[in-house]
Design an enzyme around this catalytic site. Structure first.
Site, short mmCIF file in Angstrom:
data_model
loop_
_atom_site.label_atom_id
_atom_site.label_comp_id
_atom_site.label_asym_id
_atom_site.label_seq_id
_atom_site.Cartn_x
_atom_site.Cartn_y
_atom_site.Cartn_z
CB THR A 151 -0.95 0.03 1.22
OG1 THR A 151 -1.56 1.31 1.32
CG2 THR A 151 -0.24 -0.26 2.52
CB SER A 177 -3.66 2.02 10.42
OG SER A 177 -3.40 1.19 9.30
CE1 TYR A 184 -4.03 -3.33 4.86
CE2 TYR A 184 -4.02 -0.93 4.84
CZ TYR A 184 -3.96 -2.14 4.17
OH TYR A 184 -3.81 -2.15 2.80
CG HIS A 185 -1.67 1.84 6.27
ND1 HIS A 185 -2.84 2.30 6.82
CD2 HIS A 185 -1.81 1.99 4.92
CE1 HIS A 185 -3.66 2.72 5.86
NE2 HIS A 185 -3.06 2.55 4.69
CE LYS A 231 -1.75 -4.83 2.66
NZ LYS A 231 -1.97 -5.87 1.65
N1 USQ Z 1 -11.46 9.95 5.44
C1 USQ Z 1 -12.28 11.05 5.56
N2 USQ Z 1 -13.62 10.84 5.72
C2 USQ Z 1 -14.17 9.60 5.77
C3 USQ Z 1 -13.33 8.49 5.64
C4 USQ Z 1 -11.98 8.69 5.49
O1 USQ Z 1 -11.82 12.19 5.52
O2 USQ Z 1 -15.41 9.51 5.93
C5 USQ Z 1 -10.01 10.16 5.24
C6 USQ Z 1 -9.10 9.40 6.19
O3 USQ Z 1 -8.96 10.09 7.42
C7 USQ Z 1 -7.82 9.33 5.39
C8 USQ Z 1 -8.29 9.29 3.94
O4 USQ Z 1 -9.66 9.67 3.96
O5 USQ Z 1 -7.05 10.48 5.56
C9 USQ Z 1 -8.17 7.93 3.30
O6 USQ Z 1 -8.90 6.99 4.07
P1 USQ Z 1 -9.64 5.76 3.36
O7 USQ Z 1 -10.50 5.11 4.38
O8 USQ Z 1 -10.25 6.18 2.09
O9 USQ Z 1 -8.40 4.84 2.94
P2 USQ Z 1 -7.28 4.13 3.82
O10 USQ Z 1 -7.69 3.93 5.22
O11 USQ Z 1 -6.02 4.91 3.58
O12 USQ Z 1 -7.18 2.70 3.17
C10 USQ Z 1 -7.53 2.43 1.79
C11 USQ Z 1 -7.78 0.93 1.67
C12 USQ Z 1 -6.50 0.18 1.98
C13 USQ Z 1 -5.38 0.68 1.06
C14 USQ Z 1 -5.22 2.19 1.20
C15 USQ Z 1 -4.26 2.77 0.18
O13 USQ Z 1 -8.83 0.55 2.55
O14 USQ Z 1 -6.71 -1.21 1.78
O15 USQ Z 1 -4.16 0.06 1.42
O16 USQ Z 1 -6.49 2.84 0.95
S1 USQ Z 1 -3.47 4.21 0.83
O17 USQ Z 1 -4.49 5.13 1.29
O18 USQ Z 1 -2.66 4.77 -0.21
O19 USQ Z 1 -2.66 3.77 1.96
#
Ligand code: USQ
Length: 418
Positions: free
Chosen positions: A144, A179, A181-182, A185
């Site tokens: 990720t 996190s 989770y991260h 990875k």
């Molecule tokens: N966020 C908001 N509002 C919400 C939900 C989330 O502002 O209602 C924010 C979070 O705080 C964060 C961002 O959106 O700053 C991204 O969160 P996300 O839930 O869209 O994604 P994330 O937790 O980062 O995880 C997702 C996938 C995961 C993958 C990752 C790629 O679930 O499997 O590894 O994206 S990355 O984001 O590049 O790490």
């Protein structure tokens, strides 16, 4: 090429199987259905109804005219992993069978431990089984972009030139995950890199950005849908924003909303994974691909969702709840992504078009969103050691006193389990 996909029942695994089959590859998959179980655990379901595996396989045969072989099993079972590789002898293994939710891993100590133990065990089992059974095979491992965190400098593809006290070296770029989770990875990446060194395995570590979309060209029938999660733990920000707009709820960028991430459409993610499969790493090589097309802030996502919603006659408001995560809410973000371009990767989908496509699908399944609307509120908080009481209270308050109405537009909903 013979490809084993671990986690074939999941959001990416399923469309990848369809894509590789349609390109003439021989595909076999394994899954333990734990995502279905865990989405249920937090009180949710996929907005798109997902049939049980036997019906998915039958649909593949009927619609695509292809045979997809499936094993039910858990990669934490060493004998199963070795047996699978001995029986199938894959040339490529695309490893997607991991707990993929950051918020899920932050619920409490048990969810943190399960995430890290399962993710690391599965990867180690695969690495050892590859060494014993198919040492020439190529591992494409789903990592990720979140492994890097948000450093105040450009992010290279895995490695960079560093100078310290007058000496230079080519080193892995520092990881600063956000996190449990991260971090799982990050540890996986270290294990895969080490295995290429000691066992001479070939590996591609895919630093995947956030994937968006429900459709790919192969998904021509509702029985071939992939899942679409929208709850606080399994749904990504974009998924949640579109679901909120469809339900007439405020869209919720957390905090300042200037958190930036890299994004890629589902269809283009499938294209890049296929390119990694068709152009394997060399024996002993550990290579890293940063896999995304463009970076957007969550504010920008909210605005884009709002604009498409307005075209469809919906007028969601935007609210900024305090951020339940511990993360930079405003930061520099400029990751490099060139390796896939070198293999011929080209972006084919634009964010706004995919957002529009998702709206059309979600409006069709609106009743499934209505029936689980309470799961959109955020209860998992990075600062709390145990978010379960809040999660349970939310679900108890949101639980409908009568069973949700049967959705007449949801094909075969009577048999869906996800
Ligand atoms: N966020 C908001 N509002 C919400 C939900 C989330 O502002 O209602 C924010 C979070 O705080 C964060 C961002 O959106 O700053 C991204 O969160 P996300 O839930 O869209 O994604 P994330 O937790 O980062 O995880 C997702 C996938 C995961 C993958 C990752 C790629 O679930 O499997 O590894 O994206 S990355 O984001 O590049 O790490």
């Amino acid at each position: 090429m013979k490809v084993l996909i671990t986690g074939i029942d999941g959001y990416s695994g399923w469309p990848l199987a369809l894509h590789l089959l349609s390109r003439g590859h021989d595909v076999v998959g394994v899954d333990n259905f734990v995502t279905r179980k865990r989405v249920k655990e937090v009180g949710s379901w996929s907005a798109t109804p997902i049939p049980p595996m036997p019906r998915r396989l039958a649909a593949v045969k009927e619609v695509l005219g292809k045979e997809l072989r499936f094993y039910r099993g858990d990669l934490s079972d060493w004998e199963l992993v070795r047996h699978l590789l001995e029986t199938e002898r894959p040339e490529t293994i695309v490893h997607l069978a991991e707990q993929r939710s950051a918020p899920y891993s932050m619920i409490d100590v048990h969810h943190a431990v399960a995430t890290q133990v399962e993710n690391l065990t599965g990867t180690l089992h695969l690495l050892y089984a590859m060494k014993e059974v198919v040492p020439e095979a190529h591992l494409v491992k789903m990592g990720t972009m979140g492994e890097y965190g948000t450093p105040n400098m450009d992010i290279p593809e895995g490695f960079f030139e560093a100078e310290f006290h007058g000496r230079r070296d080519h080193l892995p770029f520092p990881r600063q995950a956000g996190s449990w989770y991260h971090w799982s990875k990050v540890f996986d990446s270290g294990d895969v890199m080490f295995a290429t060194k000691i066992f001479g395995l070939r590996a591609t570590d895919v630093m995947q950005g956030v994937i968006y979309g429900i459709r790919t060209p192969e998904i021509t029938d509702h029985r071939l849908f992939t899942r679409f999660d929208f709850d606080e733990t399994w749904g990504t920000a974009l998924n949640r924003f579109i679901a909120q707009a469809v339900l007439g709820l405020p869209i919720t960028p957390y905090g300042k909303g200037e958190q930036k991430r890299g994004f890629i459409a589902l269809e283009d993610s499938m294209q890049s994974l296929r390119l990694a499969v068709e152009h394997p790493a060399r024996p002993g090589e550990y290579r890293v691909f940063n896999q995304f097309d463009a970076a957007y802030s969550v504010n920008e996502l909210a605005e884009r969702v709002g604009r498409v919603a307005a075209d469809l006659g919906l007028h969601p408001t935007i609210e900024h709840p305090s951020d339940p995560r511990v993360e930079a809410e405003q930061h520099y973000y400029n990751p490099i992504h060139e390796n896939l371009l070198g293999l011929g990767y080209r972006r084919t989908r634009e964010l706004d078009d995919v957002i529009r496509e998702i709206f059309h699908d979600l409006i069709r399944y609106r009743r499934r969103l209505v029936a689980r609307q309470h799961v959109l509120s955020a209860t998992v908080n990075w600062r709390l050691p145990d978010s379960r009481p809040l999660l349970r209270a939310r679900n108890a308050a949101g639980a409908s006193p009568t069973p949700p109405p049967v959705d007449p537009t949801a094909p075969s909903s009577a048999h869906t389990v996800a």
